[in-house]
Design a protein around this motif. Structure first.
Motif, PDB file in Angstrom:
ATOM      1  N   SER A 146       9.893 -13.412   0.875  1.00 29.43           N
ATOM      2  CA  SER A 146       8.684 -14.231   0.995  1.00 29.43           C
ATOM      3  C   SER A 146       7.483 -13.426   0.516  1.00 29.43           C
ATOM      4  O   SER A 146       7.469 -12.200   0.585  1.00 29.43           O
ATOM      5  N   PRO A 147       6.440 -14.124   0.010  1.00 32.17           N
ATOM      6  CA  PRO A 147       5.225 -13.435  -0.453  1.00 32.17           C
ATOM      7  C   PRO A 147       4.603 -12.566   0.639  1.00 32.17           C
ATOM      8  O   PRO A 147       4.061 -11.507   0.340  1.00 32.17           O
ATOM      9  N   TRP A 148       4.700 -12.996   1.902  1.00 31.81           N
ATOM     10  CA  TRP A 148       4.116 -12.232   3.014  1.00 31.81           C
ATOM     11  C   TRP A 148       4.785 -10.875   3.154  1.00 31.81           C
ATOM     12  O   TRP A 148       4.123  -9.847   3.287  1.00 31.81           O
ATOM     13  N   VAL A 149       6.125 -10.905   3.132  1.00 30.06           N
ATOM     14  CA  VAL A 149       6.891  -9.667   3.305  1.00 30.06           C
ATOM     15  C   VAL A 149       6.720  -8.767   2.075  1.00 30.06           C
ATOM     16  O   VAL A 149       6.501  -7.559   2.185  1.00 30.06           O
ATOM     17  N   TYR A 150       6.770  -9.402   0.888  1.00 31.02           N
ATOM     18  CA  TYR A 150       6.610  -8.641  -0.359  1.00 31.02           C
ATOM     19  C   TYR A 150       5.244  -7.952  -0.395  1.00 31.02           C
ATOM     20  O   TYR A 150       5.150  -6.744  -0.641  1.00 31.02           O
ATOM     21  N   SER A 151       4.178  -8.712  -0.096  1.00 31.69           N
ATOM     22  CA  SER A 151       2.831  -8.140  -0.159  1.00 31.69           C
ATOM     23  C   SER A 151       2.640  -7.053   0.900  1.00 31.69           C
ATOM     24  O   SER A 151       1.994  -6.032   0.652  1.00 31.69           O
ATOM     25  N   LEU A 152       3.239  -7.279   2.081  1.00 28.34           N
ATOM     26  CA  LEU A 152       3.123  -6.256   3.130  1.00 28.34           C
ATOM     27  C   LEU A 152       3.816  -4.967   2.709  1.00 28.34           C
ATOM     28  O   LEU A 152       3.283  -3.869   2.918  1.00 28.34           O
ATOM     29  N   SER A 153       4.988  -5.088   2.070  1.00 26.91           N
ATOM     30  CA  SER A 153       5.706  -3.869   1.678  1.00 26.91           C
ATOM     31  C   SER A 153       4.933  -3.128   0.586  1.00 26.91           C
ATOM     32  O   SER A 153       4.764  -1.908   0.654  1.00 26.91           O
ATOM     33  N   VAL A 154       4.416  -3.865  -0.403  1.00 25.09           N
ATOM     34  CA  VAL A 154       3.680  -3.225  -1.500  1.00 25.09           C
ATOM     35  C   VAL A 154       2.376  -2.621  -0.983  1.00 25.09           C
ATOM     36  O   VAL A 154       2.108  -1.411  -1.136  1.00 25.09           O
ATOM     37  N   ASN A 155       1.553  -3.455  -0.383  1.00 25.49           N
ATOM     38  CA  ASN A 155       0.203  -2.997  -0.020  1.00 25.49           C
ATOM     39  C   ASN A 155       0.200  -2.137   1.248  1.00 25.49           C
ATOM     40  O   ASN A 155      -0.677  -1.289   1.413  1.00 25.49           O
ATOM     41  N   GLY A 156       1.208  -2.339   2.108  1.00 28.81           N
ATOM     42  CA  GLY A 156       1.352  -1.457   3.269  1.00 28.81           C
ATOM     43  C   GLY A 156       1.702  -0.041   2.820  1.00 28.81           C
ATOM     44  O   GLY A 156       1.124   0.941   3.295  1.00 28.81           O
ATOM     45  N   THR A 157       2.625   0.055   1.863  1.00 31.72           N
ATOM     46  CA  THR A 157       3.020   1.375   1.359  1.00 31.72           C
ATOM     47  C   THR A 157       1.867   2.038   0.613  1.00 31.72           C
ATOM     48  O   THR A 157       1.540   3.205   0.853  1.00 31.72           O
ATOM     49  N   ALA A 158       1.228   1.292  -0.306  1.00 36.36           N
ATOM     50  CA  ALA A 158       0.116   1.870  -1.084  1.00 36.36           C
ATOM     51  C   ALA A 158      -1.036   2.256  -0.144  1.00 36.36           C
ATOM     52  O   ALA A 158      -1.648   3.326  -0.306  1.00 36.36           O
ATOM     53  N   GLY A 159      -1.315   1.412   0.846  1.00 37.77           N
ATOM     54  CA  GLY A 159      -2.409   1.696   1.786  1.00 37.77           C
ATOM     55  C   GLY A 159      -2.102   2.925   2.632  1.00 37.77           C
ATOM     56  O   GLY A 159      -2.950   3.810   2.806  1.00 37.77           O
ATOM     57  N   ALA A 160      -0.865   3.006   3.136  1.00 38.35           N
ATOM     58  CA  ALA A 160      -0.488   4.160   3.964  1.00 38.35           C
ATOM     59  C   ALA A 160      -0.519   5.441   3.129  1.00 38.35           C
ATOM     60  O   ALA A 160      -0.997   6.488   3.582  1.00 38.35           O
ATOM     61  N   GLY A 161      -0.035   5.368   1.892  1.00 41.79           N
ATOM     62  CA  GLY A 161      -0.046   6.537   1.005  1.00 41.79           C
ATOM     63  C   GLY A 161      -1.470   6.974   0.699  1.00 41.79           C
ATOM     64  O   GLY A 161      -1.774   8.178   0.675  1.00 41.79           O
ATOM     65  N   THR A 162      -2.344   6.000   0.485  1.00 41.07           N
ATOM     66  CA  THR A 162      -3.748   6.307   0.199  1.00 41.07           C
ATOM     67  C   THR A 162      -4.403   6.959   1.417  1.00 41.07           C
ATOM     68  O   THR A 162      -5.114   7.971   1.297  1.00 41.07           O
ATOM     69  N   PHE A 163      -4.140   6.396   2.600  1.00 34.93           N
ATOM     70  CA  PHE A 163      -4.672   6.982   3.834  1.00 34.93           C
ATOM     71  C   PHE A 163      -4.207   8.435   3.968  1.00 34.93           C
ATOM     72  O   PHE A 163      -4.989   9.337   4.291  1.00 34.93           O
ATOM     73  N   LEU A 164      -2.936   8.646   3.670  1.00 35.30           N
ATOM     74  CA  LEU A 164      -2.363   9.993   3.794  1.00 35.30           C
ATOM     75  C   LEU A 164      -3.033  10.995   2.845  1.00 35.30           C
ATOM     76  O   LEU A 164      -3.416  12.097   3.270  1.00 35.30           O
TER      77      LEU A 164
END
Ligand code: 218
Length: 183
Positions: A146-164
């Motif tokens: 689903s778009p929700w899960v896909y967007s969460l995986s992409v932007n959650g990973t990029a966001g967490a990596g950026t925070f790190l």
């Protein structure tokens, strides 16, 4: 230089430096962290909310003349290149307590405030990309996702990596007070 002019010159330099870090290749596609966020968060803590928002807005705008915009629709581009980059300046909301901690050599406390700043700037930005991902990028989701899960995986990973990467830079640089405290 008049103080006001100096701040605006810094805004322009910071936007350009952040943009230059956006040229680090997308080694993991949309999962790649945004390295320019390091510079933008540090600057928002150095100069506060308004200069931070201005530098974020300018960083977003510089994508246009350089042809670095991924275009799906006008609404998507406004959300992801104007709003998402501008809100990174929200890191400047904790300018006051951060400056106070660092001026008193309370380095651990300053790192905690920089973490809150990074959560605000990076967190709100990637929340915006997450919503944009659901609204506009769903067609790129793998079959059956689903778009929700896909967007969460992409932007959650990029966001967490950026925070790190922002936090690693803050921790390494926190004792260099000249970077953080403007004259
Ligand atoms: C699922 C998904 N894929 C791509 C994008 C677009 N996106 C994500 C992060 C950052 C940026 C700004 C430029 O680096 C963009 C356009 C998305 N939101 N969601």
């Amino acid at each position: 230089m008049k103080r006001n002019v100096l701040v605006w010159v810094e805004v322009a330099i910071i936007a350009a430096l952040s943009m230059s870090l956006s040229f680090i290749p997308d080694f993991a596609g949309w999962f790649t962290p945004s390295f320019g966020a390091i510079i933008l968060v540090i600057f928002s803590l150095r100069r506060g909310l308004t200069p931070g928002l201005a530098a974020g807005l300018l960083w977003g705008l510089i994508h246009f003349p350089l042809g670095k915009v991924s275009f799906l629709s006008v609404e998507q581009v406004l959300i992801e290149y104007i709003i998402a980059f501008t809100v990174m300046g929200l890191a400047g909301l904790v300018y006051g307590p951060f400056q106070k901690a660092l001026k008193n050599d309370k380095f651990s406390s300053a790192i905690v405030w920089s973490g809150i700043a990074a959560l605000l700037g990076v967190g709100v930005r990637y929340f915006v990309h997450y919503i944009a991902g659901v609204l506009f990028w769903g067609q790129y989701a793998p079959e059956g996702t689903s778009p929700w899960v896909y967007s969460l995986s992409v932007n959650g990973t990029a966001g967490a990596g950026t925070f790190l990467v922002v936090m690693v830079a803050c921790i390494l640089l926190i004792r260099q007070k000249k970077i953080w405290i403007a004259k």
